[in-house]
Design a protein around this motif. Structure first.
Motif, PDB file in Angstrom:
ATOM      1  N   ASP A   1      34.397  31.713  15.773  1.00  0.00           N
ATOM      2  CA  ASP A   1      34.649  31.236  17.136  1.00  0.00           C
ATOM      3  C   ASP A   1      35.100  29.784  17.056  1.00  0.00           C
ATOM      4  OD1 ASP A   1      34.691  31.163  19.940  1.00  0.00           O
ATOM      5  OD2 ASP A   1      32.654  30.358  20.005  1.00  0.00           O
ATOM      6  N   ASP A   2      36.347  29.519  17.370  1.00  0.00           N
ATOM      7  CA  ASP A   2      36.888  28.156  17.344  1.00  0.00           C
ATOM      8  C   ASP A   2      36.524  27.457  18.655  1.00  0.00           C
ATOM      9  OD1 ASP A   2      38.284  25.824  17.134  1.00  0.00           O
ATOM     10  OD2 ASP A   2      40.230  26.731  16.788  1.00  0.00           O
ATOM     11  N   THR A   3      35.691  26.422  18.558  1.00  0.00           N
ATOM     12  CA  THR A   3      35.194  25.751  19.766  1.00  0.00           C
ATOM     13  C   THR A   3      36.189  24.743  20.346  1.00  0.00           C
ATOM     14  OG1 THR A   3      34.015  24.219  18.306  1.00  0.00           O
ATOM     15  CG2 THR A   3      32.762  26.064  19.217  1.00  0.00           C
TER      16      THR A   3
ATOM     17  N   TYR B   1      32.170  18.779  17.047  1.00  0.00           N
ATOM     18  CA  TYR B   1      31.950  20.189  17.372  1.00  0.00           C
ATOM     19  C   TYR B   1      33.235  20.834  17.878  1.00  0.00           C
ATOM     20  CZ  TYR B   1      30.041  24.270  19.834  1.00  0.00           C
ATOM     21  OH  TYR B   1      29.785  25.537  20.296  1.00  0.00           O
ATOM     22  N   ARG B   2      34.004  20.072  18.682  1.00  0.00           N
ATOM     23  CA  ARG B   2      35.263  20.587  19.254  1.00  0.00           C
ATOM     24  C   ARG B   2      36.472  20.299  18.363  1.00  0.00           C
ATOM     25  NH1 ARG B   2      33.756  24.158  23.258  1.00  0.00           N
ATOM     26  NH2 ARG B   2      32.161  23.225  24.579  1.00  0.00           N
ATOM     27  N   ASN B   3      36.223  19.688  17.200  1.00  0.00           N
ATOM     28  CA  ASN B   3      37.297  19.323  16.269  1.00  0.00           C
ATOM     29  C   ASN B   3      38.360  18.454  16.949  1.00  0.00           C
ATOM     30  OD1 ASN B   3      38.339  19.376  13.619  1.00  0.00           O
ATOM     31  ND2 ASN B   3      39.778  21.003  14.142  1.00  0.00           N
ATOM     32  N   PHE B   4      37.895  17.557  17.837  1.00  0.00           N
ATOM     33  CA  PHE B   4      38.769  16.618  18.548  1.00  0.00           C
ATOM     34  C   PHE B   4      39.868  17.339  19.351  1.00  0.00           C
ATOM     35  CE2 PHE B   4      36.838  14.426  15.028  1.00  0.00           C
ATOM     36  CZ  PHE B   4      36.448  13.200  15.557  1.00  0.00           C
ATOM     37  N   GLY B   5      39.569  18.576  19.757  1.00  0.00           N
ATOM     38  CA  GLY B   5      40.544  19.327  20.556  1.00  0.00           C
ATOM     39  C   GLY B   5      41.712  19.870  19.759  1.00  0.00           C
ATOM     40  N   MET B   6      41.578  19.946  18.436  1.00  0.00           N
ATOM     41  CA  MET B   6      42.661  20.463  17.585  1.00  0.00           C
ATOM     42  C   MET B   6      42.297  21.867  17.102  1.00  0.00           C
ATOM     43  SD  MET B   6      43.842  17.126  15.352  1.00  0.00           S
ATOM     44  CE  MET B   6      42.213  16.760  14.719  1.00  0.00           C
ATOM     45  N   PRO B   7      42.895  22.901  17.707  1.00  0.00           N
ATOM     46  CA  PRO B   7      42.516  24.275  17.365  1.00  0.00           C
ATOM     47  C   PRO B   7      42.965  24.703  15.970  1.00  0.00           C
ATOM     48  CG  PRO B   7      43.548  24.151  19.547  1.00  0.00           C
ATOM     49  CD  PRO B   7      43.821  22.845  18.852  1.00  0.00           C
TER      50      PRO B   7
ATOM     51  N   ALA C   1      47.837  21.085  16.912  1.00  0.00           N
ATOM     52  CA  ALA C   1      47.059  22.064  16.149  1.00  0.00           C
ATOM     53  C   ALA C   1      46.474  21.386  14.910  1.00  0.00           C
ATOM     54  CB  ALA C   1      47.959  23.225  15.741  1.00  0.00           C
ATOM     55  N   TYR C   2      45.308  21.854  14.469  1.00  0.00           N
ATOM     56  CA  TYR C   2      44.653  21.243  13.313  1.00  0.00           C
ATOM     57  C   TYR C   2      45.509  21.408  12.056  1.00  0.00           C
ATOM     58  CZ  TYR C   2      41.058  19.934   9.968  1.00  0.00           C
ATOM     59  OH  TYR C   2      40.356  19.303   8.966  1.00  0.00           O
TER      60      TYR C   2
ATOM     61  N   GLY D   1      44.729  20.913   8.858  1.00  0.00           N
ATOM     62  CA  GLY D   1      43.957  20.981   7.619  1.00  0.00           C
ATOM     63  C   GLY D   1      44.375  22.108   6.697  1.00  0.00           C
ATOM     64  N   LEU D   2      43.925  22.028   5.457  1.00  0.00           N
ATOM     65  CA  LEU D   2      44.278  23.016   4.434  1.00  0.00           C
ATOM     66  C   LEU D   2      43.802  24.413   4.827  1.00  0.00           C
ATOM     67  CD1 LEU D   2      45.431  23.658   1.616  1.00  0.00           C
ATOM     68  CD2 LEU D   2      43.205  23.057   0.647  1.00  0.00           C
ATOM     69  N   GLY D   3      42.558  24.512   5.336  1.00  0.00           N
ATOM     70  CA  GLY D   3      42.013  25.805   5.738  1.00  0.00           C
ATOM     71  C   GLY D   3      42.845  26.465   6.831  1.00  0.00           C
ATOM     72  N   ALA D   4      43.308  25.647   7.781  1.00  0.00           N
ATOM     73  CA  ALA D   4      44.140  26.174   8.867  1.00  0.00           C
ATOM     74  C   ALA D   4      45.450  26.737   8.322  1.00  0.00           C
ATOM     75  CB  ALA D   4      44.425  25.070   9.886  1.00  0.00           C
ATOM     76  N   GLU D   5      46.026  26.047   7.355  1.00  0.00           N
ATOM     77  CA  GLU D   5      47.271  26.534   6.746  1.00  0.00           C
ATOM     78  C   GLU D   5      47.020  27.807   5.941  1.00  0.00           C
ATOM     79  OE1 GLU D   5      50.238  25.380   7.416  1.00  0.00           O
ATOM     80  OE2 GLU D   5      49.327  23.880   8.715  1.00  0.00           O
TER      81      GLU D   5
END
Length: 313
Positions: free
Chosen positions: A87-89, A119-125, A156-157, A159-163
């Motif tokens: 669940d992406d917050t 917690y919200r990742n600065f609003g970057m999904p 959009a986030y 990060g490496l995981g997102a890619e």
């Protein structure tokens, strides 16, 4: 405690004087100062630069998606998860009612305070956030429930995981699927609409912007770094990018501008929330007058017209 931007210094001084006058029960002074404040607000906010509007769009006191959801929705029920990963917050989905209209709300939430921002990742999904948004949208379409999207993200986030989990595919799929939805859809940029992270929940029958929101393919900081390798050129980049609601309405890239209070949504939140709610209800009522096929054709025509221009002869 309220946060004031540099260009709001005079407004802060008058508001402080009003507080002092009220503690002294000096009503005549309060009346004079309130008139002075009204003139100063009009003078300041009617002459804002694009960079100052960017500062307002990012103001820490500005209403976020959850402020609008809590202020407008009744019988709200949150929808979690993308049914694939987590669940992406950074993206919130709520089913509820605005007035008597059933609605699915999909919003990007930045978070307040250090813990909430993390917690919200600065609003970057992440990709799962966009997949959750699509799941909620498809559920709404199944029952022909109108959708309200609240755009507010720096992007959009990255990060490496997102890619690794296919960020670009998740955004691209949303663009395709949201363009094909048959239920009425309204997307509103409430703060900062950054790059593909904003575009992923912006494809709608109606796209509007709050008066002091911004919407851009890249942040002015990113543009400044790429073009000039100079962080001092941010204001120049903000002016060149044409990121404000007035610019984008003039270019026919958005449908409407929602007139939040002149002094800004960060100072009069309830008025801003009410204005957004009224716009959504009016828009849904207009869209309901069209058939699903007519809405689809209008949306297609609007998307295909993006980027068109005419050269002056």
């Amino acid at each position: 405690m309220a946060t004031y931007l540099e260009f709001e210094d005079k407004i802060k001084k008058i508001e402080d004087d009003i507080i002092i006058a009220r503690t002294k029960a000096d009503e005549p002074a309060v009346e004079i100062l309130e008139k002075k404040l009204e003139k100063e607000v009009e003078k300041t906010f009617k002459n804002l630069s694009d960079y100052q509007k960017l500062q307002l769009a990012r103001h820490p006191d500005r209403p976020y998606a959850m402020d609008y959801i809590n202020g407008l929705l009744t019988n709200a029920y949150e929808i979690h998860g993308d049914r694939h990963y987590v669940d992406d917050t950074a993206i919130v989905c709520y089913l509820g009612y605005i007035n008597n209209q059933k609605v699915m709300v999909i919003g990007e939430q930045k978070g307040r305070g250090t813990k909430d921002k993390l917690y919200r990742n600065f609003g970057m999904p992440n990709p799962e956030g966009y997949r959750k948004a699509l799941r909620a949208a498809k559920m709404a379409e199944k029952f022909q429930i109108p959708i309200l999207m609240l755009v507010d993200t720096p992007g959009a986030y990255p990060g490496l995981g997102a890619e690794e989990r296919n960020q670009s595919e998740a955004i691209a799929r949303n663009l395709c699927e949201f363009a094909d939805l048959t239920t009425p859809t309204v997307s509103i940029v409430i703060g900062e609409g950054g790059s593909g992270g904003a575009l992923a929940i912006s494809i709608a029958d109606k796209l509007a912007m709050m008066r002091y929101s911004v919407y851009a393919v890249i942040s002015p900081e990113g543009c400044s770094a790429i073009l000039w390798s100079d962080s001092t050129k941010v204001e120049t980049a903000a002016n060149a990018l044409k990121i404000t609601s007035d610019n984008l309405k003039e270019l026919n890239l958005v449908d409407d501008i929602i007139n939040e209070p002149l002094i800004g949504a960060h100072r009069q939140k309830e008025e801003a929330i009410r204005a957004l709610g009224e716009y959504f209800i009016t828009s849904v009522n207009e869209l309901k007058l069209l058939t699903a096929e007519e809405r689809h054709e209008k949306k297609y025509a609007k998307i295909m017209a993006l980027g068109s221009f005419h050269e002056d002869k």
